[in-house]
Write an enzyme that holds these catalytic residues in place. Structure first.
Site, PDB file in Angstrom:
ATOM      1  CD  GLU A 142      -2.114   4.034  -6.407  1.00 12.10           C
ATOM      2  OE1 GLU A 142      -2.054   5.383  -6.785  1.00 12.10           O
ATOM      3  OE2 GLU A 142      -1.793   3.545  -5.420  1.00 12.10           O
ATOM      4  CB  SER A 159      -0.986  -0.034   1.291  1.00 12.83           C
ATOM      5  OG  SER A 159      -1.787  -1.151   1.246  1.00 12.83           O
ATOM      6  CG  ASN A 180      -3.307   3.861   0.603  1.00 15.80           C
ATOM      7  OD1 ASN A 180      -4.377   3.987   1.090  1.00 15.80           O
ATOM      8  ND2 ASN A 180      -2.511   2.580  -0.043  1.00 15.80           N
ATOM      9  CG  HIS A 187      -2.017  -0.018  -4.309  1.00 14.60           C
ATOM     10  ND1 HIS A 187      -2.458   1.007  -3.890  1.00 14.60           N
ATOM     11  CD2 HIS A 187      -2.483  -0.912  -3.439  1.00 14.60           C
ATOM     12  CE1 HIS A 187      -3.028   1.301  -2.899  1.00 14.60           C
ATOM     13  NE2 HIS A 187      -3.192   0.119  -2.297  1.00 14.60           N
TER      14      HIS A 187
HETATM   15  P1  NAD Z   1      -4.401  -9.657   5.616  1.00 15.14           P
HETATM   16  O1  NAD Z   1      -3.785  -9.539   7.275  1.00 15.14           O
HETATM   17  O2  NAD Z   1      -5.885  -9.818   5.549  1.00 15.14           O
HETATM   18  O3  NAD Z   1      -3.707 -11.154   5.069  1.00 15.14           O
HETATM   19  C1  NAD Z   1      -2.286 -11.091   4.929  1.00 15.14           C
HETATM   20  C2  NAD Z   1      -2.124 -12.733   4.586  1.00 15.14           C
HETATM   21  O4  NAD Z   1      -0.490 -12.805   4.440  1.00 15.14           O
HETATM   22  C3  NAD Z   1      -2.527 -13.626   5.793  1.00 15.14           C
HETATM   23  O5  NAD Z   1      -3.337 -14.491   5.256  1.00 15.14           O
HETATM   24  C4  NAD Z   1      -0.950 -13.853   6.132  1.00 15.14           C
HETATM   25  O6  NAD Z   1      -1.273 -15.430   6.936  1.00 15.14           O
HETATM   26  C5  NAD Z   1       0.022 -14.070   4.827  1.00 15.14           C
HETATM   27  N1  NAD Z   1       1.154 -14.053   5.304  1.00 15.14           N
HETATM   28  C6  NAD Z   1       1.709 -13.195   6.316  1.00 15.14           C
HETATM   29  N2  NAD Z   1       3.125 -13.429   6.263  1.00 15.14           N
HETATM   30  C7  NAD Z   1       3.333 -14.310   4.878  1.00 15.14           C
HETATM   31  C8  NAD Z   1       4.460 -14.953   4.526  1.00 15.14           C
HETATM   32  N3  NAD Z   1       5.847 -14.537   4.675  1.00 15.14           N
HETATM   33  N4  NAD Z   1       4.388 -15.721   3.244  1.00 15.14           N
HETATM   34  C9  NAD Z   1       3.189 -15.809   2.846  1.00 15.14           C
HETATM   35  N5  NAD Z   1       1.878 -15.470   3.418  1.00 15.14           N
HETATM   36  C10 NAD Z   1       1.991 -14.536   4.524  1.00 15.14           C
HETATM   37  O7  NAD Z   1      -3.929  -8.375   4.933  1.00 15.14           O
HETATM   38  P2  NAD Z   1      -4.424  -7.659   3.679  1.00 15.14           P
HETATM   39  O8  NAD Z   1      -5.322  -6.519   4.068  1.00 15.14           O
HETATM   40  O9  NAD Z   1      -4.673  -8.751   2.517  1.00 15.14           O
HETATM   41  O10 NAD Z   1      -3.009  -7.021   2.974  1.00 15.14           O
HETATM   42  C11 NAD Z   1      -1.954  -7.522   2.422  1.00 15.14           C
HETATM   43  C12 NAD Z   1      -1.054  -6.583   1.588  1.00 15.14           C
HETATM   44  O11 NAD Z   1      -1.907  -5.849   0.564  1.00 15.14           O
HETATM   45  C13 NAD Z   1      -0.811  -5.352   2.515  1.00 15.14           C
HETATM   46  O12 NAD Z   1       0.686  -5.216   1.863  1.00 15.14           O
HETATM   47  C14 NAD Z   1      -1.351  -4.531   2.463  1.00 15.14           C
HETATM   48  O13 NAD Z   1      -0.917  -3.126   2.756  1.00 15.14           O
HETATM   49  C15 NAD Z   1      -1.793  -4.458   1.025  1.00 15.14           C
HETATM   50  N6  NAD Z   1      -3.233  -3.939   0.723  1.00 15.14           N
HETATM   51  C16 NAD Z   1      -4.185  -3.952   1.660  1.00 15.14           C
HETATM   52  C17 NAD Z   1      -5.527  -3.311   1.314  1.00 15.14           C
HETATM   53  C18 NAD Z   1      -6.668  -3.413   2.269  1.00 15.14           C
HETATM   54  O14 NAD Z   1      -7.530  -2.742   1.907  1.00 15.14           O
HETATM   55  N7  NAD Z   1      -6.654  -4.384   3.173  1.00 15.14           N
HETATM   56  C19 NAD Z   1      -5.571  -2.711   0.019  1.00 15.14           C
HETATM   57  C20 NAD Z   1      -4.525  -2.368  -0.776  1.00 15.14           C
HETATM   58  C21 NAD Z   1      -3.382  -3.227  -0.457  1.00 15.14           C
END
Ligand code: NAD
Length: 284
Positions: A154, A121, A192, A142
């Site tokens: 993005e 993000s 963001n 993104h």
């Molecule tokens: P989340 O907590 O829902 O999911 C993250 C997943 O990654 C979990 O299932 C976890 O077990 C797994 N994980 C952690 N470490 C790992 C590893 N070493 N190897 C493999 N899997 C691993 O988080 P999310 O909201 O899905 O966010 C994930 C990414 O997406 C982040 O970088 C976040 O900034 C980005 N993002 C999130 C959003 C949002 O609205 N939540 C929007 C855009 C981007």
């Protein structure tokens, strides 16, 4: 060397990874879904399955199309199960150290022509690329939340990303029916940089008692035509993710992005929003 992208691995099967895997499968790709272990990857798969079950039950998709789509996604015990993929999309935690570990591992197992992409993000793509030996085939993708529905992606080239990598990833976005917008590698990119100050100010307003959570959200919805209020949206994104993003913006762009103290306290209390059952609102 150019790769013809047919197979794509998504690393991280949480909120974003499960949506990205679904969007890629809808674009016709064969998708491997990996997490820390097979059980977590299968949990991501069951989220996708129940979304599609609802879509089919509502008559918005045939049962045959649903089954075909599901059959294009394979839960993996790790990304090393599918080393012949042309693209690896990381959607794990927003912690930079976690992402670096994931990318070192991917760089070691993925064949040379494969592209590595991060759904970060806010973290610098150039810096993440430097953890690998292939910065020219490293890029930011993104996605917005929910990734299977939101049109925007993005696309963020790092300082050493090759133009061929940008065009390959842009083509993947288009095949999913998304609208890719290429933006520079700067903290929070554009999405963001715009969104997080609104969320942070809303949390500050709640903390100062300016209005109730519902009234703050109503002001944004009825006063600025936002489809969701900023507190609802923060719960939807995940408060831990919002805090990590603000920490990055604060470290790189200064005081105006200082996270609201209430946000830190909510995360410390494990109130992470929808995914934990409670954030600014309750979801039990
Ligand atoms: P989340 O907590 O829902 O999911 C993250 C997943 O990654 C979990 O299932 C976890 O077990 C797994 N994980 C952690 N470490 C790992 C590893 N070493 N190897 C493999 N899997 C691993 O988080 P999310 O909201 O899905 O966010 C994930 C990414 O997406 C982040 O970088 C976040 O900034 C980005 N993002 C999130 C959003 C949002 O609205 N939540 C929007 C855009 C981007």
């Amino acid at each position: 060397m150019d790769v013809d992208i047919v197979k794509i691995v998504v690393v991280g099967a949480g909120t974003m990874g499960s949506g990205i895997a679904q969007a890629l499968a809808e674009g016709g790709y064969s998708v491997g879904l990996a997490d820390l272990d097979l059980r977590r990857a299968e949990q991501g798969m069951s989220i996708i399955r129940s979304r599609l079950d609802r879509r089919a039950a509502a008559g918005r998709m045939s049962v045959q199309d649903k089954e075909e789509l599901i059959s294009r996604i394979t839960p993996l015990s790790g990304p090393e199960d599918w080393v012949d993929a042309g693209l690896f999309v990381e959607a794990a935690s927003e912690r930079e150290t976690v992402k670096q570990t994931v990318f070192r591992q991917l760089d070691a197992v993925a064949p040379d022509p494969a592209i590595l992409a991060s759904n970060t993000s806010a973290i610098s793509i150039t810096r993440l690329a430097a953890a690998t030996g292939r910065p020219e085939r490293f890029i930011g993708m993104h996605f917005m939340n929910p990734a299977h529905l939101m049109k925007l992606v993005e696309v963020i080239p790092g300082l050493r990303t090759a133009p061929e990598t940008v065009s390959a990833v842009t083509a993947v976005c288009r095949r999913m029916g998304k609208e890719p917008v290429v933006v520079a590698d700067a903290p929070g990119f554009v999405a963001n940089r715009l969104l997080m100050p609104v969320i942070n100010e809303a949390i500050g307003a709640l903390q100062e008692g300016l209005a109730s959570r519902e009234d703050i959200d109503t002001v944004a919805k009825l006063g600025a035509n936002h489809p969701m209020g900023p507190l609802e949206l923060a719960d939807f994104i995940g408060l831990d993710i919002c805090l990590e993003i603000l920490e990055t913006l604060h470290a790189e762009l200064g005081e105006r992005f200082l996270p609201a103290p209430l946000l830190r306290r909510m995360v410390a209390a494990g109130k992470l929003g929808r995914k934990s059952g409670e954030g600014f609102y309750e979801y039990r």
